[in-house]
Motif scaffolding. Structure first.
Motif, PDB file in Angstrom:
ATOM      1  N   ARG A   1      15.302  11.214   2.579  1.00  0.00           N
ATOM      2  CA  ARG A   1      15.709   9.805   2.471  1.00  0.00           C
ATOM      3  C   ARG A   1      17.198   9.751   2.718  1.00  0.00           C
ATOM      4  NH1 ARG A   1      12.167  10.533  -1.573  1.00  0.00           N
ATOM      5  NH2 ARG A   1      10.144   9.890  -0.851  1.00  0.00           N
ATOM      6  N   PRO A   2      17.729   8.576   2.959  1.00  0.00           N
ATOM      7  CA  PRO A   2      19.168   8.472   3.206  1.00  0.00           C
ATOM      8  C   PRO A   2      19.977   9.045   2.052  1.00  0.00           C
ATOM      9  CG  PRO A   2      18.055   6.396   3.581  1.00  0.00           C
ATOM     10  CD  PRO A   2      17.067   7.299   2.976  1.00  0.00           C
TER      11      PRO A   2
ATOM     12  N   PRO B   1      15.920   1.647  -5.560  1.00  0.00           N
ATOM     13  CA  PRO B   1      15.735   1.453  -4.122  1.00  0.00           C
ATOM     14  C   PRO B   1      15.110   2.713  -3.505  1.00  0.00           C
ATOM     15  CG  PRO B   1      18.047   1.866  -4.620  1.00  0.00           C
ATOM     16  CD  PRO B   1      17.325   1.847  -5.937  1.00  0.00           C
ATOM     17  N   VAL B   2      14.115   2.510  -2.707  1.00  0.00           N
ATOM     18  CA  VAL B   2      13.425   3.642  -2.070  1.00  0.00           C
ATOM     19  C   VAL B   2      13.255   3.329  -0.592  1.00  0.00           C
ATOM     20  CG1 VAL B   2      11.271   4.938  -1.937  1.00  0.00           C
ATOM     21  CG2 VAL B   2      12.163   4.263  -4.164  1.00  0.00           C
ATOM     22  N   THR B   3      13.540   4.306   0.248  1.00  0.00           N
ATOM     23  CA  THR B   3      13.280   4.150   1.675  1.00  0.00           C
ATOM     24  C   THR B   3      11.972   4.842   2.014  1.00  0.00           C
ATOM     25  OG1 THR B   3      15.624   4.076   2.212  1.00  0.00           O
ATOM     26  CG2 THR B   3      14.125   4.649   3.990  1.00  0.00           C
ATOM     27  N   LEU B   4      11.104   4.110   2.662  1.00  0.00           N
ATOM     28  CA  LEU B   4       9.807   4.661   3.052  1.00  0.00           C
ATOM     29  C   LEU B   4       9.732   4.676   4.579  1.00  0.00           C
ATOM     30  CD1 LEU B   4       7.763   2.630   0.458  1.00  0.00           C
ATOM     31  CD2 LEU B   4       8.142   5.102   0.394  1.00  0.00           C
ATOM     32  N   THR B   5       9.009   5.646   5.115  1.00  0.00           N
ATOM     33  CA  THR B   5       8.874   5.757   6.563  1.00  0.00           C
ATOM     34  C   THR B   5       7.403   5.938   6.907  1.00  0.00           C
ATOM     35  OG1 THR B   5      11.029   6.827   6.697  1.00  0.00           O
ATOM     36  CG2 THR B   5       9.591   7.070   8.590  1.00  0.00           C
ATOM     37  N   TYR B   6       6.962   5.232   7.935  1.00  0.00           N
ATOM     38  CA  TYR B   6       5.576   5.465   8.362  1.00  0.00           C
ATOM     39  C   TYR B   6       5.532   6.233   9.673  1.00  0.00           C
ATOM     40  CZ  TYR B   6       5.940   1.563  11.727  1.00  0.00           C
ATOM     41  OH  TYR B   6       6.308   0.740  12.772  1.00  0.00           O
TER      42      TYR B   6
ATOM     43  N   GLY C   1      10.679   3.795  12.025  1.00  0.00           N
ATOM     44  CA  GLY C   1       9.553   3.418  11.159  1.00  0.00           C
ATOM     45  C   GLY C   1       9.924   3.244   9.701  1.00  0.00           C
ATOM     46  N   ARG C   2      11.212   3.159   9.405  1.00  0.00           N
ATOM     47  CA  ARG C   2      11.572   3.116   7.983  1.00  0.00           C
ATOM     48  C   ARG C   2      11.687   1.685   7.460  1.00  0.00           C
ATOM     49  NH1 ARG C   2      17.640   3.997   6.139  1.00  0.00           N
ATOM     50  NH2 ARG C   2      18.378   1.966   6.757  1.00  0.00           N
ATOM     51  N   PHE C   3      11.495   1.524   6.139  1.00  0.00           N
ATOM     52  CA  PHE C   3      11.734   0.234   5.494  1.00  0.00           C
ATOM     53  C   PHE C   3      12.104   0.486   4.042  1.00  0.00           C
ATOM     54  CE2 PHE C   3       7.667   0.077   3.235  1.00  0.00           C
ATOM     55  CZ  PHE C   3       6.846   0.880   4.019  1.00  0.00           C
ATOM     56  N   GLU C   4      12.739  -0.517   3.444  1.00  0.00           N
ATOM     57  CA  GLU C   4      13.246  -0.354   2.077  1.00  0.00           C
ATOM     58  C   GLU C   4      12.342  -1.097   1.099  1.00  0.00           C
ATOM     59  OE1 GLU C   4      16.030   1.447   2.163  1.00  0.00           O
ATOM     60  OE2 GLU C   4      16.298   1.271   4.339  1.00  0.00           O
ATOM     61  N   GLU C   5      12.146  -0.512  -0.058  1.00  0.00           N
ATOM     62  CA  GLU C   5      11.422  -1.177  -1.133  1.00  0.00           C
ATOM     63  C   GLU C   5      12.129  -0.867  -2.441  1.00  0.00           C
ATOM     64  OE1 GLU C   5       8.713  -3.175  -1.301  1.00  0.00           O
ATOM     65  OE2 GLU C   5       8.470  -3.212   0.880  1.00  0.00           O
ATOM     66  N   THR C   6      11.942  -1.706  -3.437  1.00  0.00           N
ATOM     67  CA  THR C   6      12.422  -1.390  -4.778  1.00  0.00           C
ATOM     68  C   THR C   6      11.214  -1.008  -5.618  1.00  0.00           C
ATOM     69  OG1 THR C   6      14.238  -2.942  -4.546  1.00  0.00           O
ATOM     70  CG2 THR C   6      13.681  -2.253  -6.785  1.00  0.00           C
TER      71      THR C   6
ATOM     72  N   GLY D   1       0.826  -1.208   0.000  1.00  0.00           N
ATOM     73  CA  GLY D   1       0.000   0.000   0.000  1.00  0.00           C
ATOM     74  C   GLY D   1       0.861   1.258   0.000  1.00  0.00           C
ATOM     75  N   PHE D   2       1.978   1.191   0.728  1.00  0.00           N
ATOM     76  CA  PHE D   2       2.920   2.317   0.734  1.00  0.00           C
ATOM     77  C   PHE D   2       3.548   2.516  -0.653  1.00  0.00           C
ATOM     78  CE2 PHE D   2       4.048   4.249   4.880  1.00  0.00           C
ATOM     79  CZ  PHE D   2       3.065   3.664   5.628  1.00  0.00           C
ATOM     80  N   VAL D   3       3.850   1.410  -1.308  1.00  0.00           N
ATOM     81  CA  VAL D   3       4.445   1.520  -2.645  1.00  0.00           C
ATOM     82  C   VAL D   3       3.474   2.240  -3.582  1.00  0.00           C
ATOM     83  CG1 VAL D   3       5.230   0.195  -4.648  1.00  0.00           C
ATOM     84  CG2 VAL D   3       5.957  -0.477  -2.336  1.00  0.00           C
ATOM     85  N   ALA D   4       2.201   1.853  -3.520  1.00  0.00           N
ATOM     86  CA  ALA D   4       1.202   2.525  -4.365  1.00  0.00           C
ATOM     87  C   ALA D   4       1.064   3.994  -3.963  1.00  0.00           C
ATOM     88  CB  ALA D   4      -0.134   1.804  -4.254  1.00  0.00           C
ATOM     89  N   ALA D   5       1.125   4.260  -2.657  1.00  0.00           N
ATOM     90  CA  ALA D   5       1.026   5.650  -2.187  1.00  0.00           C
ATOM     91  C   ALA D   5       2.216   6.463  -2.688  1.00  0.00           C
ATOM     92  CB  ALA D   5       0.965   5.683  -0.662  1.00  0.00           C
ATOM     93  N   PHE D   6       3.392   5.837  -2.678  1.00  0.00           N
ATOM     94  CA  PHE D   6       4.593   6.514  -3.196  1.00  0.00           C
ATOM     95  C   PHE D   6       4.385   6.898  -4.665  1.00  0.00           C
ATOM     96  CE2 PHE D   6       8.613   6.363  -5.489  1.00  0.00           C
ATOM     97  CZ  PHE D   6       9.449   7.150  -4.718  1.00  0.00           C
ATOM     98  N   ARG D   7       3.821   5.974  -5.442  1.00  0.00           N
ATOM     99  CA  ARG D   7       3.591   6.265  -6.863  1.00  0.00           C
ATOM    100  C   ARG D   7       2.548   7.374  -7.039  1.00  0.00           C
ATOM    101  NH1 ARG D   7       4.137   0.149  -8.093  1.00  0.00           N
ATOM    102  NH2 ARG D   7       6.114   0.117  -9.226  1.00  0.00           N
ATOM    103  N   MET D   8       1.526   7.331  -6.197  1.00  0.00           N
ATOM    104  CA  MET D   8       0.493   8.376  -6.286  1.00  0.00           C
ATOM    105  C   MET D   8       1.089   9.724  -5.901  1.00  0.00           C
ATOM    106  SD  MET D   8      -2.630   8.768  -7.165  1.00  0.00           S
ATOM    107  CE  MET D   8      -3.533  10.318  -7.284  1.00  0.00           C
ATOM    108  N   ARG D   9       1.932   9.727  -4.891  1.00  0.00           N
ATOM    109  CA  ARG D   9       2.620  10.958  -4.479  1.00  0.00           C
ATOM    110  C   ARG D   9       3.413  11.516  -5.647  1.00  0.00           C
ATOM    111  NH1 ARG D   9       7.389  12.649  -5.198  1.00  0.00           N
ATOM    112  NH2 ARG D   9       8.288  10.670  -4.552  1.00  0.00           N
ATOM    113  N   LYS D  10       4.136  10.637  -6.327  1.00  0.00           N
ATOM    114  CA  LYS D  10       4.969  11.079  -7.445  1.00  0.00           C
ATOM    115  C   LYS D  10       4.088  11.663  -8.567  1.00  0.00           C
ATOM    116  CE  LYS D  10       8.920   9.677 -10.243  1.00  0.00           C
ATOM    117  NZ  LYS D  10       8.419  10.397 -11.433  1.00  0.00           N
ATOM    118  N   LEU D  11       2.980  11.012  -8.850  1.00  0.00           N
ATOM    119  CA  LEU D  11       2.075  11.510  -9.896  1.00  0.00           C
ATOM    120  C   LEU D  11       1.574  12.918  -9.545  1.00  0.00           C
ATOM    121  CD1 LEU D  11       0.377  11.094 -12.471  1.00  0.00           C
ATOM    122  CD2 LEU D  11      -1.356   9.943 -11.056  1.00  0.00           C
ATOM    123  N   ILE D  12       1.149  13.096  -8.288  1.00  0.00           N
ATOM    124  CA  ILE D  12       0.614  14.407  -7.882  1.00  0.00           C
ATOM    125  C   ILE D  12       1.718  15.467  -7.964  1.00  0.00           C
ATOM    126  CG2 ILE D  12      -0.402  15.741  -5.983  1.00  0.00           C
ATOM    127  CD1 ILE D  12      -1.715  13.116  -5.007  1.00  0.00           C
ATOM    128  N   PHE D  13       2.895  15.150  -7.412  1.00  0.00           N
ATOM    129  CA  PHE D  13       3.987  16.132  -7.432  1.00  0.00           C
ATOM    130  C   PHE D  13       4.378  16.470  -8.878  1.00  0.00           C
ATOM    131  CE2 PHE D  13       6.164  15.859  -2.987  1.00  0.00           C
ATOM    132  CZ  PHE D  13       4.937  16.031  -2.385  1.00  0.00           C
TER     133      PHE D  13
END
Lengths: 643, 241
Positions: free
Chosen positions: A546-547, A566-571, A556-561, A523-535
């Motif tokens: 990010r690092p 590579p993207v670091t996401l934080t909740y 609260g951070r975790f890594e995703e590709t 869900g975070f990955v999809a949110a990241f993509r939606m964030r990018k679209l809006i920006f």
């Protein structure tokens, strides 16, 4: 039977927040005697002391307007609480700082207050659940063996809850436009109107709405909505915030401070209902911490409580209350804590109401993905730090076939610039951070670089009119988005009792184990993509740090590709604490029934968002209020049938 | 009028808070905030003039005018905003003008606070303002000429902008270009928070303290529908009165 010194009443309620206050206020006018135990201080004569406490707080976190002392050792507080300031890399697992004993592997990032009125520091967002939020298993996982969501009880559907939602919307005073809120199948009775017109959209809401008005199917394919999406609507959020005078409270004046406290009480908080209940005869006992629920012959026979006077304790007395019916309304961490503490000398060694072993399990939040943006110098400013903290959002993307595979999200549009800990970094909040950066030649917030400051060099130190104009130029182009991500229930995300750490009354503090699942991360990955679209559509630059960044050790951070990168996401926490005494039709897998009545003890109700089997993406308050009103009806019916 | 009564009510809240602070409501946070701050809180109450012999005298109109000129140069904000009752009528020398007394009077609190934290350097800053009272750029140049006045000057800007005290030594310690750090601070008073200038500079209002009316946020700042709007950037000026 119990001793005769107990306070006697028809209904005893533990907790004076939303659920407790609403139930008390339904019962009191009907001649039912009600006693409410509140762990924290009582209702203040006015809010001036809380306002002053907020103004003077060096760290203006959501808990900053309310007692007790923010940075006290929680082992030395009679009614401690988790705070946002103790979720840092060094503090979240330090019992000298964090009230919750966090065992990880990740932090539970939401907090709560323990004062009369409970969650008074809420935002006011009053969304109904969308219909399929109640039927996740049936709608999206019917044939999947390990689908991580159950359905709600069959008596709790969008349609059956509709009249209770309407009553809650009237009591809280919700401002919204009914036609704008008809989406994703939300059911309103014919002719229904909200009590007040909608809250108008901010300049930023309008700007984002324009940016998303025209999209291509390619751009939105990642959403998995199961149908082409060529525009995304920004809608005003239904809010318990007056858009005109309502019940002797004035209209919102846009103080931009809903969290933690509205200075003019234009935003509803439960002290309003609580005061009505006590005016009608309900008795509120403050500084009274419920310590044990006594069970005899399968029924609750009394609740014991501890009294204290000073916020650091010690205990100054004890008491008990005897009632026909008992209601625990102490939020989704303190309620299971009380149930688990109630061992009845070993007769209920697993705790009260816990034959299912579900008490304390399935702890959920809406893990919150927050993103910070800056509009380009060529864009018109959006003038943040004006209006209610959030006025609009994107709800249309929170339900669809994608829920079979990844978590849903709902988007909040923040009107408070970079006030929410600048860019996710550890250096405080704006406008302070950016001001200090430009006064002292620092760059904690990220704007004091030549790409953004338009001054031809990095890390400038300014004074006078140069400083004033530069701050105006930059800060008026800041904005923030937040994505509330659905979290699936997991039995190991759990509230239990610490065997090691106690509060100042000697009661065991809540111990938490918590993690977020792969489903939620997607869900975070999809949110990241939606964030990018809006920006991208707004031409905005992303300032979500990010690092290599000092915040990279954020717990609260975790890594995703994502798309090969590579993207670091934080909740962050949304403050939406849910699930720890879930409702269900089967007593083996749930704690309460659809009326929020304990399967084990027929005169015990457990209310609040702890009963939610699944959390959806809507803020839980309106739904827990609707459920509380349904419970109140059940209690009235039962007392009548008893005569 | 509703707007008037609300405004008055807010002022009363702020004043009550300020009064309470003067009576000696020293919070635990204040106690923890360190000796400079604790000393300063103590001196918000009236003190003997001799106590600030090496710094400025808050009861001297000339010293107060020098403080206002210094503050106007540092903040870029008009003296009349810093001191709403400021009056220069028939006074050819600005130092002879009347700084005035206003209901908020945050300038007096700030003067005493700074004086208590580093009277000697504050004295130097007041002298700079007196010597260069015609020119904000000259004041800024002189302030920046040595470390002690430069960093106390930065503390003073932050005090006016944010209502919070950031110690000059902390600013100095973190002044390497591009430093990223959380600086400790103390909100001087509830009133100080509500009077922070940065909010006006960004055409907004202190969070939790607004004089505007329902719906203003859906319009641009200075929309003619919005009374009480205080976001006309005309108050930013390099011109000293």
């Amino acid at each position: 039977m119990a001793d005769n010194n107990c306070i006697k009443c028809d209904v005893a309620i533990v907790g004076s927040g939303f659920a407790g206050a609403l139930i008390a206020n339904e019962l009191s006018p009907k001649g039912i005697s009600v006693v409410i135990l509140e762990a924290g201080p009582g209702v203040q004569p006015n809010i001036n002391d809380y306002m002053k406490r907020f103004y003077k707080a060096a760290v203006k976190v959501p808990e900053s307007a309310y007692p007790p002392e923010l940075f006290a050792d929680p082992g030395k507080l009679a009614a401690g609480r988790p705070t946002s300031a103790t979720l840092g890399p060094k503090s979240w697992q330090d019992p000298k700082q964090s009230y919750l004993i966090q065992k990880g592997p990740r932090p539970f990032a939401s907090t709560y207050d323990r004062v009369a009125g409970g969650t008074s520091h809420w935002l006011g967002t009053s969304l109904r659940f969308v219909p399929r939020d109640f039927t996740m298993k049936t709608s999206y996982g019917k044939n999947a063996a390990n689908f991580p969501f159950p359905d709600w009880p069959k008596d709790i559907t969008s349609q059956k809850l509709s009249t209770f939602y309407a009553r809650a919307e009237a009591e809280l005073g919700v401002s919204a436009d009914v036609d704008e809120q008809r989406f994703l199948g939300i059911d309103f009775p014919k002719g229904y109107t909200y009590k007040m017109p909608r809250i108008p959209p901010s300049l930023l809401d309008q700007r984002i709405g324009e940016a998303l008005a025209q999209l291509t199917e390619d751009e939105t394919e990642f959403l998995g909505m199961g149908k082409p999406v060529t525009s995304v609507k920004v809608r005003s959020l239904p809010a318990a915030r007056n858009s005109q005078p309502y019940r002797n409270r004035r209209a919102c004046a846009g103080n931009t401070n809903c969290i933690p406290i509205c200075p003019i009480q234009a935003k509803y908080d439960p002290t309003i209902t609580l005061n009505e209940a006590t005016n009608r005869g309900a008795k509120l006992i403050d500084h009274a911490v419920a310590s044990e629920i006594i069970v005899e012959n399968e029924r609750v026979s009394q609740i014991k409580f501890i009294k204290y006077e000073k916020e650091a304790g010690p205990r100054t007395g004890e008491g008990c209350v005897e009632a026909k019916i008992y209601v625990i309304a102490a939020n989704a961490i303190e309620t299971p804590r009380l149930l688990l503490m109630s061992k009845n000398k070993g007769r209920t060694s697993k705790g009260v109401a816990n034959s299912s072993d579900m008490v304390g399990r399935n702890l959920m939040d809406h893990p919150y993905y927050v993103a910070w943006g800056l509009l380009p110098p060529t864009a018109k400013p959006v003038f943040p730090y004006r209006g209610p903290l959030i006025t609009s959002g994107i709800g249309d993307l929170c339900d669809g076939p994608f829920r079979a595979k990844r978590a849903a999200f709902r988007v909040d549009i923040g009107n408070e610039g970079w006030n929410f800990v600048v860019a996710g970094s550890a250096f405080g909040a704006d406008p302070h951070v950016t001001t200090i950066d430009f006064v002292n030649g620092m760059n904690s917030g990220g704007l004091n670089a030549k790409d953004f400051n338009q001054l031809g060099k990095n890390n400038v130190a300014l004074l006078g009119t140069d400083l004033a104009h530069k701050l105006n130029d930059l800060i008026t182009r800041q904005f923030r988005l937040g994505f509330l991500v659905e979290q699936n229930p997991e039995p190991d995300n759990r509230v239990s009792l610490s065997s090691e750490f106690t509060d100042a009354l000697g009661l065991p503090r809540p111990q938490i184990t918590y993690d977020i699942s792969e489903y939620t991360k997607q869900g975070f990955v999809a949110a990241f993509r939606m964030r990018k679209l809006i920006f991208d559509k707004m031409g905005a630059r992303d300032f979500t740090h990010r690092p290599p960044d000092p915040a990279s050790n954020s717990p609260g951070r975790f890594e995703e590709t994502i798309d090969g990168n590579p993207v670091t996401l934080t909740y962050f926490g949304a403050g939406h604490i849910m699930g720890t005494y879930r409702m269900g039709d089967d007593p083996k897998t749930s704690v309460v029934d659809s009326f929020q009545r304990s399967h084990d003890h027929k005169n015990l109700y457990l209310v609040g968002s702890g009963t939610f089997p699944t959390g959806g993406t809507a803020n839980p308050t309106l739904t827990l209020s609707a459920l509380a009103l349904r419970t109140a009806d059940s209690i009235v019916g039962e007392l009548r049938s008893q005569g | 009028m509703m707007s008037t009564s609300r405004h008055q009510e807010r002022n009363r809240v702020a004043l009550d808070a300020a009064d309470h602070e003067r009576v000696g409501g020293i919070s635990r946070r204040t106690m923890l905030a360190g000796t400079v701050a604790a000393t300063a809180v103590g001196t918000v109450a009236p003190i003997a003039g001799s106590a600030c012999a090496q710094g400025g005298d808050p009861n001297s109109k000339q010293d107060m005018m020098a403080f206002l000129l210094l503050s106007a140069a540092l903040t870029g904000v008009r003296v009349a905003i810093l001191a709403p009752e400021f009056d220069r009528t028939d006074k050819p020398d600005i130092l002879d003008a009347d700084p005035g007394v206003d209901p908020i009077n945050v300038k007096n609190d700030y003067f005493k606070w700074i004086n208590a934290s580093d009277g000697a350097t504050f004295g130097k800053l007041l002298q700079i303002a007196k010597d260069h009272r015609q020119s904000a750029p000259d004041i800024l140049n002189a302030v920046s000429a040595s470390d002690d006045t430069r960093f106390l000057g930065r503390s003073i800007v932050l005090l006016w902008y944010l209502g919070s005290w950031y110690k000059p030594e902390d600013l100095k310690e973190n002044s390497a270009p591009g430093t990223r750090a959380l600086l400790e601070s103390q909100v001087v008073s509830a009133t100080a928070y509500t009077q922070g200038l940065v909010w006006q500079i960004v055409q907004a209002h202190p969070m939790g303290y607004s004089n505007l009316q329902f719906g203003y946020w859906s319009r641009l700042p200075l929309d003619p529908n919005d009374q009480n709007a205080r976001s006309d950037l005309g108050f930013i000026t390099q011109t000293l009165p």
